[in-house]
Write a protein that holds these residues in place. Structure first.
Motif, PDB file in Angstrom:
ATOM      1  N   ALA A  81       0.898  -1.059   0.020  1.00  0.00           N
ATOM      2  CA  ALA A  81      -0.105   0.112   0.068  1.00  0.00           C
ATOM      3  C   ALA A  81       0.758   1.368  -0.066  1.00  0.00           C
ATOM      4  O   ALA A  81       0.484   2.346  -0.508  1.00  0.00           O
ATOM      5  N   SER A  82       2.011   1.294   0.612  1.00  0.00           N
ATOM      6  CA  SER A  82       2.752   2.517   0.820  1.00  0.00           C
ATOM      7  C   SER A  82       3.518   2.804  -0.626  1.00  0.00           C
ATOM      8  O   SER A  82       3.704   4.289  -0.666  1.00  0.00           O
ATOM      9  N   THR A  83       3.540   1.957  -1.468  1.00  0.00           N
ATOM     10  CA  THR A  83       4.146   2.292  -2.891  1.00  0.00           C
ATOM     11  C   THR A  83       3.076   2.134  -3.916  1.00  0.00           C
ATOM     12  O   THR A  83       3.294   2.104  -5.087  1.00  0.00           O
ATOM     13  N   SER A  84       1.927   2.312  -3.682  1.00  0.00           N
ATOM     14  CA  SER A  84       0.751   1.990  -4.414  1.00  0.00           C
ATOM     15  C   SER A  84      -0.123   3.417  -4.793  1.00  0.00           C
ATOM     16  O   SER A  84       0.236   4.376  -3.997  1.00  0.00           O
ATOM     17  N   SER A  85      -0.920   3.122  -5.529  1.00  0.00           N
ATOM     18  CA  SER A  85      -1.944   4.428  -5.912  1.00  0.00           C
ATOM     19  C   SER A  85      -3.097   4.577  -4.998  1.00  0.00           C
ATOM     20  O   SER A  85      -3.710   5.725  -5.074  1.00  0.00           O
ATOM     21  N   THR A  86      -2.847   3.907  -3.609  1.00  0.00           N
ATOM     22  CA  THR A  86      -3.843   4.198  -2.505  1.00  0.00           C
ATOM     23  C   THR A  86      -3.247   5.503  -2.162  1.00  0.00           C
ATOM     24  O   THR A  86      -3.983   6.233  -1.402  1.00  0.00           O
ATOM     25  N   THR A  87      -1.981   5.929  -2.076  1.00  0.00           N
ATOM     26  CA  THR A  87      -1.417   6.897  -1.680  1.00  0.00           C
ATOM     27  C   THR A  87      -1.928   8.150  -2.360  1.00  0.00           C
ATOM     28  O   THR A  87      -1.666   9.421  -2.194  1.00  0.00           O
ATOM     29  N   LYS A  88      -2.267   7.989  -3.480  1.00  0.00           N
ATOM     30  CA  LYS A  88      -2.894   9.061  -4.574  1.00  0.00           C
ATOM     31  C   LYS A  88      -4.215   9.022  -4.242  1.00  0.00           C
ATOM     32  O   LYS A  88      -4.999   9.848  -4.965  1.00  0.00           O
ATOM     33  N   GLY A  89      -5.168   8.411  -3.291  1.00  0.00           N
ATOM     34  CA  GLY A  89      -6.585   8.531  -3.244  1.00  0.00           C
ATOM     35  C   GLY A  89      -7.155   7.374  -3.706  1.00  0.00           C
ATOM     36  O   GLY A  89      -8.496   7.445  -3.641  1.00  0.00           O
ATOM     37  N   GLU A  90      -6.631   6.389  -4.441  1.00  0.00           N
ATOM     38  CA  GLU A  90      -7.462   5.127  -5.014  1.00  0.00           C
ATOM     39  C   GLU A  90      -8.041   4.354  -3.895  1.00  0.00           C
ATOM     40  O   GLU A  90      -7.552   4.037  -2.869  1.00  0.00           O
ATOM     41  N   SER A  91      -9.346   4.147  -3.857  1.00  0.00           N
ATOM     42  CA  SER A  91      -9.944   3.324  -2.863  1.00  0.00           C
ATOM     43  C   SER A  91      -9.649   1.704  -3.095  1.00  0.00           C
ATOM     44  O   SER A  91      -9.090   1.333  -4.046  1.00  0.00           O
ATOM     45  N   GLY A  92      -9.930   1.062  -1.812  1.00  0.00           N
ATOM     46  CA  GLY A  92      -9.679  -0.271  -1.780  1.00  0.00           C
ATOM     47  C   GLY A  92     -10.336  -1.090  -2.924  1.00  0.00           C
ATOM     48  O   GLY A  92      -9.646  -2.063  -3.837  1.00  0.00           O
ATOM     49  N   ARG A  93     -11.537  -0.668  -3.069  1.00  0.00           N
ATOM     50  CA  ARG A  93     -12.480  -1.178  -4.156  1.00  0.00           C
ATOM     51  C   ARG A  93     -11.800  -1.204  -5.640  1.00  0.00           C
ATOM     52  O   ARG A  93     -11.616  -1.955  -6.374  1.00  0.00           O
ATOM     53  N   PHE A 107      -7.493 -13.034  -3.765  1.00  0.00           N
ATOM     54  CA  PHE A 107      -7.120 -12.009  -3.115  1.00  0.00           C
ATOM     55  C   PHE A 107      -6.812 -12.186  -1.537  1.00  0.00           C
ATOM     56  O   PHE A 107      -7.805 -12.657  -1.072  1.00  0.00           O
ATOM     57  N   VAL A 108      -5.732 -12.055  -0.876  1.00  0.00           N
ATOM     58  CA  VAL A 108      -5.503 -12.389   0.555  1.00  0.00           C
ATOM     59  C   VAL A 108      -5.379 -10.891   0.860  1.00  0.00           C
ATOM     60  O   VAL A 108      -4.522 -10.199   0.487  1.00  0.00           O
ATOM     61  N   VAL A 109      -6.108 -10.687   1.836  1.00  0.00           N
ATOM     62  CA  VAL A 109      -6.279  -9.314   2.078  1.00  0.00           C
ATOM     63  C   VAL A 109      -6.281  -8.683   3.630  1.00  0.00           C
ATOM     64  O   VAL A 109      -6.989  -9.550   4.456  1.00  0.00           O
ATOM     65  N   LEU A 120     -15.145  -5.988   0.140  1.00  0.00           N
ATOM     66  CA  LEU A 120     -14.170  -6.104  -1.268  1.00  0.00           C
ATOM     67  C   LEU A 120     -14.675  -7.334  -1.871  1.00  0.00           C
ATOM     68  O   LEU A 120     -14.721  -7.362  -3.080  1.00  0.00           O
ATOM     69  N   ALA A 121     -15.156  -8.422  -1.100  1.00  0.00           N
ATOM     70  CA  ALA A 121     -15.462  -9.566  -1.628  1.00  0.00           C
ATOM     71  C   ALA A 121     -16.880  -9.559  -2.325  1.00  0.00           C
ATOM     72  O   ALA A 121     -17.149 -10.011  -3.312  1.00  0.00           O
ATOM     73  N   THR A 128     -14.023 -14.669  -8.390  1.00  0.00           N
ATOM     74  CA  THR A 128     -12.648 -14.161  -7.390  1.00  0.00           C
ATOM     75  C   THR A 128     -13.184 -14.696  -6.096  1.00  0.00           C
ATOM     76  O   THR A 128     -13.833 -14.393  -5.513  1.00  0.00           O
ATOM     77  N   VAL A 129     -11.952 -15.066  -5.657  1.00  0.00           N
ATOM     78  CA  VAL A 129     -12.072 -15.471  -4.381  1.00  0.00           C
ATOM     79  C   VAL A 129     -11.385 -14.527  -3.414  1.00  0.00           C
ATOM     80  O   VAL A 129     -10.253 -13.878  -3.641  1.00  0.00           O
ATOM     81  N   LEU A 130     -11.849 -14.148  -2.110  1.00  0.00           N
ATOM     82  CA  LEU A 130     -11.063 -13.580  -1.133  1.00  0.00           C
ATOM     83  C   LEU A 130     -10.966 -14.030   0.132  1.00  0.00           C
ATOM     84  O   LEU A 130     -11.839 -14.950   0.542  1.00  0.00           O
ATOM     85  N   VAL A 131      -9.704 -13.871   0.749  1.00  0.00           N
ATOM     86  CA  VAL A 131      -9.285 -14.481   2.069  1.00  0.00           C
ATOM     87  C   VAL A 131      -9.184 -13.460   2.834  1.00  0.00           C
ATOM     88  O   VAL A 131      -8.213 -12.615   2.794  1.00  0.00           O
ATOM     89  N   ASN A 132      -9.502 -13.383   4.120  1.00  0.00           N
ATOM     90  CA  ASN A 132      -9.344 -12.434   5.117  1.00  0.00           C
ATOM     91  C   ASN A 132      -8.050 -12.808   5.927  1.00  0.00           C
ATOM     92  O   ASN A 132      -7.898 -13.849   6.566  1.00  0.00           O
TER      93      ASN A 132
END
Length: 317
Positions: A81-93, A107-109, A120-121, A128-132
């Protein structure tokens, strides 16, 4: 809340252990044990892609999921997350949907907000599979499973005969909640000879129904008497800033697991800790590195459990 199972009753996501059928929990534990025993099978996830989508720091959980997916033959994408577009305001979704569009199957979240993984699931595509991998203080299901596997290896499969003690900051612990869900499903506390005990400062114990059916106390020495396993929790040091703990020394004096204290438990009582440990605060070196400690076995079991989960969710889809 989105269902974890499909209309045929098969596991579609793993979001929580709460209300997970006992039979499904046992199947996951049995498969994980078979993997521990060497039955890895073929590269069941060859050609599949798994993304570790972590919005919080992690060592054990992230790396063991990566190792699990690799051993099953999957391609692994690591999201920071620290080097992703979330730092520019992109939502998790939007982050999830963007990566999903690249052909990622699972996705393992990990997320700091309660319910974030379920949300997100709900947004994910049908296949698509989500694992908490831990959300807020709500759930950490694979940690609960690996704790149960470790207990079963050490104390046998008949959980209905066990006395288990959980110690520390239960109020803010997603690990404690998942462990409690799993212990109840496996029969701890269901008979007069078994019991779930919970101990900690009043300020660090939940005031909702989380501890329903548990024996709750604040005297650690008394709570240790005769227990078969002690599950220590990390003291989240930020709670000191909130005034919930007077000092690290005071916490250790009241709730630190020392070798002398451990002798109050049943002979050969198992000691567990989800990590990371605050040595000299909630647990002493002599105990953490001692013969009754199963902490490194928990770490090793984490790979097998997460292989079992990914295989169950993805293989054959």
């Amino acid at each position: 809340m989105i269902s974890q199972t499909d209309p045929e009753g098969r596991l579609r996501h793993l979001l929580t252990l709460e209300h997970l059928p006992r039979e499904m929990l046992l199947r996951l534990l049995d498969r994980a044990q078979a993997i521990v025993d060497g039955d890895i099978g073929s590269r069941a996830l060859a050609g599949r892609a798994v993304c570790t989508l972590f919005f919080e720091p992690s060592t054990r959980t992230r790396m063991s999921f990566q190792r699990a997916a690799q051993r099953l033959g999957a391609d692994v994408l690591n999201f920071d997350a620290s080097t992703s577009s979330t730092t520019k305001g992109e939502s998790g979704r939007d982050t999830l949907k963007t990566i999903e569009a690249m052909g990622v199957d699972a996705f393992v979240v990990r997320h700091h907000e309660n319910g974030a993984v379920a949300a997100l699931a709900a947004a994910a595509g049908l296949g698509t599979v989500l694992v908490n991998a831990g959300d807020g203080r709500q759930a950490h299901p694979t940690q609960g499973l690996l704790d149960m596997l470790t207990l079963r290896q050490a104390r046998g499969a008949d959980f209905a005969q066990l006395k288990i003690l959980i110690v520390g900051d239960v109020k803010h612990s997603r690990v404690a909640r998942s462990d409690l869900h799993a212990l109840r499903a496996l029969g701890v506390g269901s008979s007069g000879s078994s019991e779930i005990r919970v101990c900690g400062p009043a300020a660090l114990l939940p005031d909702d129904d989380t501890l329903a059916g548990c024996t709750v106390g604040h005297d650690f020495d008394a709570a240790l008497a005769g227990v078969d396993a002690v599950m220590m929790l990390r003291l989240q040091r930020e709670r000191m800033d909130e005034g919930l703990v007077p000092s690290l020394r005071a916490y250790h004096d009241a709730y630190g697991l020392t070798a002398a204290r451990l002798r109050r438990a049943a002979p050969e009582a198992a000691v567990l800790h989800p990590g990371p440990m605050n040595r000299g605060v909630e647990i002493d070196d002599e105990v953490a590195d001692g013969p009754q400690s199963l902490i490194l076995r928990q770490v090793a079991n984490g790979v097998a459990v997460r292989m079992a989960v990914l295989e169950t969710l993805l293989a054959g889809r």
